[in-house]
Design a protein around this motif. Structure first.
Motif, PDB file in Angstrom:
ATOM      1  N   PHE A  93      23.840 -10.822 -42.656  1.00  0.00           N
ATOM      2  CA  PHE A  93      25.215 -11.119 -42.265  1.00  0.00           C
ATOM      3  C   PHE A  93      25.336 -12.540 -41.750  1.00  0.00           C
ATOM      4  O   PHE A  93      24.349 -13.182 -41.387  1.00  0.00           O
ATOM      5  CB  PHE A  93      25.708 -10.130 -41.201  1.00  0.00           C
ATOM      6  N   ASP A  94      26.565 -13.017 -41.740  1.00  0.00           N
ATOM      7  CA  ASP A  94      26.884 -14.288 -41.102  1.00  0.00           C
ATOM      8  C   ASP A  94      28.044 -14.043 -40.159  1.00  0.00           C
ATOM      9  O   ASP A  94      29.005 -13.340 -40.499  1.00  0.00           O
ATOM     10  CB  ASP A  94      27.274 -15.346 -42.138  1.00  0.00           C
TER      11      ASP A  94
ATOM     12  N   GLN B  91      21.224  -6.178 -48.773  1.00  0.00           N
ATOM     13  CA  GLN B  91      22.523  -5.615 -48.403  1.00  0.00           C
ATOM     14  C   GLN B  91      23.362  -6.707 -47.740  1.00  0.00           C
ATOM     15  O   GLN B  91      22.993  -7.234 -46.702  1.00  0.00           O
ATOM     16  CB  GLN B  91      22.366  -4.430 -47.449  1.00  0.00           C
ATOM     17  N   GLY B  92      24.484  -7.044 -48.353  1.00  0.00           N
ATOM     18  CA  GLY B  92      25.393  -8.012 -47.761  1.00  0.00           C
ATOM     19  C   GLY B  92      26.205  -7.361 -46.658  1.00  0.00           C
ATOM     20  O   GLY B  92      26.162  -6.143 -46.460  1.00  0.00           O
ATOM     21  N   SER B  93      26.964  -8.164 -45.927  1.00  0.00           N
ATOM     22  CA  SER B  93      27.733  -7.636 -44.794  1.00  0.00           C
ATOM     23  C   SER B  93      29.059  -8.361 -44.652  1.00  0.00           C
ATOM     24  O   SER B  93      29.171  -9.552 -44.958  1.00  0.00           O
ATOM     25  CB  SER B  93      26.946  -7.786 -43.484  1.00  0.00           C
ATOM     26  N   LEU B  94      30.049  -7.619 -44.141  1.00  0.00           N
ATOM     27  CA  LEU B  94      31.309  -8.191 -43.705  1.00  0.00           C
ATOM     28  C   LEU B  94      31.385  -7.996 -42.196  1.00  0.00           C
ATOM     29  O   LEU B  94      31.450  -6.864 -41.712  1.00  0.00           O
ATOM     30  CB  LEU B  94      32.497  -7.484 -44.375  1.00  0.00           C
ATOM     31  N   SER B  95      31.310  -9.087 -41.438  1.00  0.00           N
ATOM     32  CA  SER B  95      31.456  -8.980 -39.981  1.00  0.00           C
ATOM     33  C   SER B  95      32.922  -8.684 -39.691  1.00  0.00           C
ATOM     34  O   SER B  95      33.787  -9.549 -39.863  1.00  0.00           O
ATOM     35  CB  SER B  95      31.018 -10.289 -39.305  1.00  0.00           C
TER      36      SER B  95
ATOM     37  N   ASP C 134      31.017  -3.354 -38.186  1.00  0.00           N
ATOM     38  CA  ASP C 134      31.979  -3.321 -37.082  1.00  0.00           C
ATOM     39  C   ASP C 134      31.217  -3.335 -35.764  1.00  0.00           C
ATOM     40  O   ASP C 134      30.942  -2.295 -35.166  1.00  0.00           O
ATOM     41  CB  ASP C 134      32.844  -2.060 -37.216  1.00  0.00           C
ATOM     42  N   MET C 135      30.877  -4.522 -35.306  1.00  0.00           N
ATOM     43  CA  MET C 135      29.975  -4.663 -34.159  1.00  0.00           C
ATOM     44  C   MET C 135      30.640  -4.389 -32.827  1.00  0.00           C
ATOM     45  O   MET C 135      29.965  -4.252 -31.806  1.00  0.00           O
ATOM     46  CB  MET C 135      29.337  -6.050 -34.138  1.00  0.00           C
ATOM     47  N   ALA C 136      31.977  -4.299 -32.790  1.00  0.00           N
ATOM     48  CA  ALA C 136      32.667  -4.101 -31.510  1.00  0.00           C
ATOM     49  C   ALA C 136      33.408  -2.772 -31.431  1.00  0.00           C
ATOM     50  O   ALA C 136      34.018  -2.477 -30.407  1.00  0.00           O
ATOM     51  CB  ALA C 136      33.644  -5.249 -31.262  1.00  0.00           C
ATOM     52  N   GLY C 137      33.381  -1.971 -32.474  1.00  0.00           N
ATOM     53  CA  GLY C 137      34.098  -0.696 -32.446  1.00  0.00           C
ATOM     54  C   GLY C 137      35.590  -0.863 -32.651  1.00  0.00           C
ATOM     55  O   GLY C 137      36.389  -0.120 -32.069  1.00  0.00           O
ATOM     56  N   LEU C 138      35.990  -1.813 -33.485  1.00  0.00           N
ATOM     57  CA  LEU C 138      37.405  -2.112 -33.696  1.00  0.00           C
ATOM     58  C   LEU C 138      37.984  -1.441 -34.935  1.00  0.00           C
ATOM     59  O   LEU C 138      39.198  -1.441 -35.135  1.00  0.00           O
ATOM     60  CB  LEU C 138      37.593  -3.628 -33.839  1.00  0.00           C
TER      61      LEU C 138
ATOM     62  N   PRO D 155      36.751 -16.602 -34.649  1.00  0.00           N
ATOM     63  CA  PRO D 155      35.460 -16.126 -35.169  1.00  0.00           C
ATOM     64  C   PRO D 155      35.216 -14.680 -34.753  1.00  0.00           C
ATOM     65  O   PRO D 155      35.570 -14.281 -33.640  1.00  0.00           O
ATOM     66  CB  PRO D 155      34.456 -17.055 -34.478  1.00  0.00           C
ATOM     67  N   PRO D 156      34.623 -13.867 -35.622  1.00  0.00           N
ATOM     68  CA  PRO D 156      34.191 -12.529 -35.204  1.00  0.00           C
ATOM     69  C   PRO D 156      33.180 -12.657 -34.069  1.00  0.00           C
ATOM     70  O   PRO D 156      32.361 -13.582 -34.065  1.00  0.00           O
ATOM     71  CB  PRO D 156      33.530 -11.954 -36.470  1.00  0.00           C
TER      72      PRO D 156
END
Length: 650
Positions: free
Chosen positions: A118-119, A142-146, A177-181, A336-337
Motif C-alpha cells: 500500500f501507499d 496484493q495491491g491496496s486502496l488506503s 480501511d485502517m480507521a474503521g470508516l 491524505p489518508p
C-alpha cells in the motif's frame, strides 16, 4: 445448494497485537501457539510488516527475520502474509529501488507468500518497485486502496487508482480501511463499482473502531468481496479487526461457507485471553467503540500514540484540542489518508500546533518533505499560499519521489563504526532501514546472555524505581515520562545499575547524566535543577541516604553540581524548549552545528533540532539575537520549557 467460500485472513500476529498490545507481541508468544493457529483453516496469516519490524529491533530486541523463519517452519499449511508500505518498505520514508527489491527477495525467501502493498497517498508511483519485485520473485502481489473520507475521495477516484495498480500486475486488491470508516452502504457501493471494472479477487480490511466493521464486511461480501480480515476475539474489536468467531457466526446463516476449525479457534482464543494481561499491563486497554473516529478519522494505533505523545509533553488535557486540529491539518495537507507515515506527519503537526499555541510555528522536516512532494502526490492540491508558508522559496517536485534516491546497497555499510556486529545480509537490510535502531540491537545481541540488559519493552512494563508508594507516582511521572526507550536504548545498560540502587532510596527526584546522555528534571516549583553524576552515583532529594549508595562527593563534583544548578539563573533571556524530546545542535554527525556560542542569528533562522514523536523538528530563533551560551549538551534529553540557549536580544 453449494455454498460460496469466504476466505479469512487472520491478523492476530500482526495488526491485532499492533492495535491492542501496542505491537509488543514476542516471538515466543507466537511460536507457542502457531501450531494450533495453522490448523484453523485460514486463507492466510498476516505475521509481519507494518510496525512489527521496527518494534522487534527497537523495543523487543528480537530479529524480525528470525521470527519469520521460525513461524514458517511451524506453519506448514497456511500461507504467510506481510504488510509492505510500498516504497517505504517497513519504514517511514521512501527508500532506494535496490533496497525495495532486495528486501522483497529476502522476505519471500524467509517465508512470505503474499505481500499486501500500500501507499498512504494511493500514489501508484510509490507502488511500482514493490509490485515489480514481488512479481519478479514469484510471490502474490496484493495491491491496496488506503480508504478514507474526504471531498476528493470518491468511488470514481478509488476505481481509477485500482485500475492503475491492475496495470502494474497485482494479483488481488485490498480495500484497506485502517480507521474503521467504511460504512456498510459505502462498502457495498465501492465493492460493486470495483467488481464491475476489475477481474481480480478483492479483500476487505477494516478496524472495529467505529463499530461498523462487521456490517461493512457483510455488505461488501454480498457485493463481491472474496476475503476479509479478522483477529481472534481476545485480540479483536476496538482498534483491531472484527473477531473471527463473530464473522464465522454471521456468515454461517448465509450462502457463504467459512470452513474454520472451531475447536482450534477456542484454544487460540484462550491462549491470548490468558496472555493479554501480561502484554497490556499499564496500557489502560478498554475494548470500546469510539464514534469520534468518524470525525477525526485517526486510526487506532495512532490514537494510542497520540495519548502517549501528549502525556510525554505533559499536555494530556489538550487531547480534545489536538484531535480537532488533526482535521484542520489534514485539510491543509490535501486530505491524505491517515495511515503510516502520513498519520504520523499529520498527527505530529497537529500536536505541535496545539503545544506551541500557534499553527505551524514549528514544522517538522517530514511535513516540509510532504508538502514538497517527497512522499508522493497529495490526494487534493495543496493551496499555493500554504506551500509558500511551509517551503518558502523551495518548489515542490512533480516526479516519482524515489527517482531522486540513489542505490543504497553498494555503499550501505561504508560508514559502520563496528562492522563486526553485522552477521549477514539480513542485518545489512535492517541497517539500511533503521541504522541507529539496528546498531543498538546488534550491540545488545553481541553481549553474553548473562550480561544482556533488560529490553526496552521489559523496562516499559516494570516500575523503573521500586520506591515507596508515596514517591512512586512522582518518580514514574518524572523518570519514565522522560526516558523514552525509543531515543536512547543504549543508555539502559548504565541506567539499570543506577535505578536498582535508587530502589533502596526515598527518592523524590532523580537526574541522570551518562556520557552524552543528559536528563534534567524539574523541581516542584518549576525551577531548573540539574545534577551531574557518574554511572554509580544517584542524587536524591533526601541527602541522608547518599552514603548508602555512592562514594563521597568530590570537590570537583560539588562545583559541577552548583554550576549546573545556577547556570540558567545568570542569564536574562533564554530560548526554551517548546516540547520534551532530544536536543540536537546539528543536523547530523557529519554536519556542522546550526549555531555556536557567539553566533548572531536572525528571526526565523534554524538554531537546533528537537527530536520528538518520531519526527525531527527544526526550532527557529523567535527574534534576532546573539547566542551567548548553549545550556544543554548535544543529544541531551530535555523537558518542555527547559532553557536551551541563553541569548542577547539584538
Amino acid at each position: 445448494m453449494k455454498k460460496n467460500t469466504l476466505r479469512i485472513t487472520d491478523t492476530t500476529l500482526r495488526d491485532g497485537h499492533q492495535s491492542i498490545w501496542a505491537t509488543r507481541m514476542r516471538t515466543k508468544d507466537i511460536i507457542d501457539i502457531i501450531d494450533t493457529i495453522d490448523k484453523v483453516g485460514y486463507y492466510s496469516l498476516e505475521v509481519c510488516g507494518g510496525a512489527t519490524f521496527d518494534v522487534c529491533l527497537r523495543f523487543l530486541r528480537e530479529n524480525p527475520w528470525e521470527r519469520l523463519r521460525l513461524i514458517k517452519a511451524k506453519a506448514k499449511k497456511t500461507p504467510l502474509q506481510m504488510l509492505l508500505r510500498g516504497q517505504n518498505i517497513v519504514g517511514y520514508k521512501n527508500y532506494a529501488d535496490d533496497l525495495v527489491d532486495r528486501f522483497v527477495e529476502k522476505a519471500h525467501e524467509n517465508g512470505v507468500d503474499i505481500f499486501r502493498i500500500f501507499d498512504a497517498l494511493n500514489d501508484s508511483r510509490n507502488l511500482e518497485s514493490a509490485i515489480k519485485a514481488v512479481k519478479k520473485y514469484g510471490a502474490h502481489a496484493q495491491g491496496s486502496l488506503s480508504y478514507t473520507i474526504s471531498p476528493v475521495h470518491t468511488i470514481e477516484k478509488y476505481v481509477s487508482d485500482a485500475k492503475e495498480q491492475v496495470q502494474m500486475g497485482i494479483d488481488s486488491l485490498c480495500i484497506k480501511d485502517m480507521a474503521g470508516l467504511l460504512s456498510p452502504t459505502m462498502s457495498k457501493n465501492l465493492m460493486s463499482a470495483l467488481k464491475k471494472e476489475l477481474d481480480i479477487p478483492i479483500q476487505i480490511h477494516c478496524h472495529s473502531t467505529s463499530g461498523m466493521a462487521e456490517t461493512a464486511y457483510l455488505e461488501g461480501v454480498k457485493a463481491g468481496a472474496g476475503a476479509v480480515d479478522c483477529a481472534i476475539s481476545s485480540m479483536a474489536g476496538f482498534s483491531s479487526q472484527p473477531p473471527v468467531e463473530t464473522i464465522n457466526a454471521i456468515f454461517a446463516e448465509t450462502e457463504y461457507d467459512v470452513n474454520l476449525d472451531i475447536d482450534a479457534l477456542r484454544k487460540v482464543n484462550k491462549y491470548f485471553t490468558d496472555l493479554t494481561p501480561q502484554r497490556t499491563k499499564g496500557r489502560g486497554y478498554e475494548p470500546i467503540v469510539d464514534s469520534e473516529i468518524l470525525v477525526h478519522q485517526i486510526p487506532g494505533g495512532m490514537i494510542s500514540n497520540f495519548r502517549s505523545q501528549l502525556e510525554q509533553q505533559g499536555a494530556i488535557e489538550k487531547l480534545p484540542e489536538a484531535l480537532e486540529e488533526v482535521t484542520r491539518v489534514r485539510k491543509d495537507l490535501g486530505y491524505p489518508p491517515l495511515v503510516t507515515p502520513t498519520s504520523q506527519i499529520v498527527g505530529t503537526q497537529a500536536v505541535m500546533n496545539v503545544l506551541t499555541g500557534e499553527r505551524y510555528k514549528v514544522v517538522p522536516q517530514e511535513v516540509k518533505n510532504y508538502v514538497k512532494g517527497m512522499y508522493g502526490r497529495p490526494p487534493a492540491p495543496i493551496e499555493p499560499k500554504f506551500i509558500k508558508q511551509i517551503l518558502g522559496k523551495e518548489k515542490p517536485i512533480d516526479h516519482r519521489p524515489a527517482d531522486d534516491i540513489k542505490p543504497i546497497l553498494p555503499t550501505a555499510t561504508k560508514n559502520v563504526a563496528n562492522p563486526e556486529l553485522i552477521e549477514n545480509e539480513e542485518d545489512i537490510l535492517s541497517y539500511c532501514l533503521f541504522p541507529e535502531v539496528s546498531m543498538e540491537y546488534f550491540k545488545w545481541r553481541a553481549q553474553p546472555e548473562n550480561k544482556k540488559p533488560k529490553t526496552p519493552a521489559d523496562i516499559e512494563v516494570e516500575d523503573l524505581v521500586k520506591a515507596p508508594e508515596e514517591n512512586k507516582v512522582k518518580l514514574k511521572s518524572t523518570v519514565s515520562g522522560n526516558i523514552d526507550p525509543m531515543l536512547h536504548p543504549e543508555d539502559y545498560d548504565g541506567m539499570n545499575t543506577i535505578l536498582e540502587k535508587a530502589a533502596k532510596m526515598q527518592v523524590g527526584e532523580l537526574t541522570i547524566r551518562k556520557g552524552d546522555f543528559n536528563l534534567t528534571m524539574r523541581t516542584g516549583n518549576g525551577t531548573a535543577k540539574s545534577h551531574a553524576i557518574s554511572e554509580s552515583i544517584v542524587e536524591s532529594a533526601h541527602p541522608e541516604v547518599h552514603d548508602e549508595v555512592r562514594p563521597a562527593q568530590t570537590e570537583s563534583e560539588e562545583v559541577v553540581e552548583k554550576t549546573a544548578e545556577t547556570n540558567t539563573q545568570d542569564y536574562k533571556e533564554t530560548i526554551n524548549a517548546v516540547m520534551a524530546g532530544t536536543f540536537y545542535c546539528s543536523a547530523g554527525a557529519d554536519k556542522p552545528a546550526f549555531v555556536e556560542e557567539g553566533t548572531v542569528v536572525n528571526e526565523g533562522d534554524t538554531i537546533c533540532i528537537l527530536e520528538a514523536m518520531k519526527l525531527f523538528n527544526e526550532i527557529e530563533a523567535p527574534f534576532k539575537c546573539k547566542i551567548v551560551k548553549i545550556l544543554v549538551d548535544d543529544a541531551a534529553l530535555i523537558t518542555k520549557d527547559q532553557p536551551l540557549m541563553a541569548v542577547e536580544k539584538l
